[in-house]
Structure formats: structure tokens, C-alpha cells
Design an enzyme around this catalytic site. Sequence first.
Site, mmCIF file in Angstrom:
data_model
loop_
_atom_site.group_PDB
_atom_site.id
_atom_site.type_symbol
_atom_site.label_atom_id
_atom_site.label_comp_id
_atom_site.label_asym_id
_atom_site.label_seq_id
_atom_site.Cartn_x
_atom_site.Cartn_y
_atom_site.Cartn_z
ATOM 1 N N GLN A 193 3.749 7.928 15.165
ATOM 2 C CA GLN A 193 2.956 9.022 15.063
ATOM 3 C C GLN A 193 2.035 8.906 13.656
ATOM 4 O OE1 GLN A 193 5.777 11.398 16.636
ATOM 5 N NE2 GLN A 193 4.774 11.513 18.551
ATOM 6 N N VAL B 155 -8.859 1.508 13.603
ATOM 7 C CA VAL B 155 -8.721 1.711 15.096
ATOM 8 C C VAL B 155 -10.226 2.334 14.900
ATOM 9 C CG1 VAL B 155 -8.004 3.944 14.709
ATOM 10 C CG2 VAL B 155 -7.767 2.570 17.058
ATOM 11 N N TYR C 4 1.011 -1.039 0.352
ATOM 12 C CA TYR C 4 -0.178 -0.056 -0.150
ATOM 13 C C TYR C 4 0.506 1.173 0.195
ATOM 14 C CZ TYR C 4 -3.820 3.268 1.592
ATOM 15 O OH TYR C 4 -4.871 4.062 1.149
#
Length: 320
Positions: free
Chosen positions: A281, A192, A150
Site C-alpha cells: 500500500q 509501473v 534507496y
Amino acid sequence: MRKYNGRSQVLVTGGAGFLGSHLCDRLLGEGHDVICADNLFTGSKRNIEHLLAHPRFELMRHDVTFPLYVEVDEIYNLACPASPVHYQHDPVQTVKTSVHGAINMLGLAKRTGARIFQASTSEVYGDPDVHPQTESYWGRVNPIGVRSCYDEGKRCAETLFFDYHRQYGLDIRVARIFNTYGPRMHPNDGRVVSNFIVQALRGEPITIYGEGEQTRSFCYVDDLIDGFVRYMRLEGPVPGPINLGNPNEFTIASLAQLVIELTNSRSSLVKRPLPSDDPMQRQPDIARARETLQWEPRVQLREGLARTIDYFDQLLREGS
């Protein structure tokens, strides 16, 4: 740019997906003719079934790794599995979708003179050592990892877009999309927000990877689509790339607690090892979007999550 009866003819690849279906809604609402091309690998007819009878909407079941011959004024190239669960299912096909898909859509734009938008991704930055991420940052990507199909596929697609722009003068727009959520997310895509909401609504333990201290920035889908359209409406050479995302940063653990609160769930937290190459992050610098597009997100996380929870609650009640 050609228009018929004052309307643009717009192609949206991946138009039956999460983002693509919302984009189709927006474009039809503005009065354009929309061709939605999707092979329905991760997209769903459910996302666009309310559009199927619309006189200015056409669904074409098509894989962008093969050429497409249509007459259009604008192309939004969104076709590609975007969640790790889906893009790692068939990594070779994922690379083909990004690279061959880009080549085919750029070829179409070259033939028709269409303006073309590329839905790139914050994953081109990899696991960044610059925070927040600006468009000038080249990234820190593992070229041979499990996520590379990806990450590197999207990086190669950006290369192709800029080479077509430089070599053939194509009118391109490249947007780097950061984490986005909202209604029509796939309930089993492994992302998520959808994971946490579905687990919470079912009363299952909520899975946290690592200690949950990794950070993400969550943009509500309506805000993101507004950024897409603003970018495509700009006149003049503005190839980008431009970051589109919400600059507010949250830890994964704090997101889990907010989802539990908003769903009134009794779910507990369960910790699992961090996946390979999972970035610690992720936060966009959107100064360029603010200046160039006069755009920034408006929907705050609590409000957007409430809307998304309502969608998944209905979905689960229907047994979908």
C-alpha cells in the site's frame, strides 16, 4: 535572501532528470537564473535540450558526491536514481548519492546562506502498517534488503537535513514525494506507469506483479512541481517533512486496464511474483500540505495518463 536584478540564483541537482527538468522549466518561467547540475546517469540531455540556449540556464555535468562551489540563493536537491531498476544497478553509489550528496549540498547551503529543498520519498515509510501514511509515521523499512540503498539513503539524508537545521540553523524544506508520472519519464526505468504505457503501445503483454491488488497513488508531474515551488516560497521555519502526492488510491490492476483503454491496446496481462520488499500500500495523507501550502493535486489520473501516453507514443515513433 540575495537576488540579482530581482532574480534568484537557483541550483537544481538532478536537473536533467524527469522531475528536475520540469522544475527547471518552472523556475525559468518565473524569471530565475537556473544552474542544472547532473551527472547524466539517469538524467538525459534530451529533457533539457530546449533550455540549453536559454540565457538564464546553465548545465553543469557534476556528480553531487563531490563538492560543488557556486553562489546561489536556493538549492533543490533532487539528485538520486529513483526507480528500482536504476538505484539497484549500483546500490553503493545510490547510498553515496543520497548521503554524500546531502552533505555536500547542505555544506553549500551553509556557506552561501541558501534555502535548501530535499526531495525525499514515500519510500522512507517502507512497507507501511499505517494507512494512509502521515508525516508522523516513522516507517517500516528493511535496513538490509535490496531496496535499502534507496530507502535508507533517503532516510539518512533526512536525518542530515534536520541535524543541519538544528545545529546550524539552516533553512531547510523536506518533501516526501509519492508516485509521480508524466512526460520525460525514462521509458526503461521499471516504474509501473512507464512500464505499462510502453508495453501497451508496443502491443506487448503488460506485466503485473502478484495479483495486482497492491495500491499506489499517482500524482501528475505538474502538480508535484507546483508543490515544490509553493513549499520553497513559504517564509518562516517550515522544515517539514511534508507529503506531496495524490491521495487518490488505485490498484495496479485497475491502472493496467485504464492504460489499455487509453492506448486502444490489445495487450494482455501477465502475472509475475512480487519483488522483494515491494510495499502493498502506498497512499499519502496530504492534510499538512493542504493546510501549510494550500496545495492539492488538480490533474486527474485519466487526463494525466493521456498526456503521458502522447509523450511516449512520440518517443517510440522517433525510435528513442
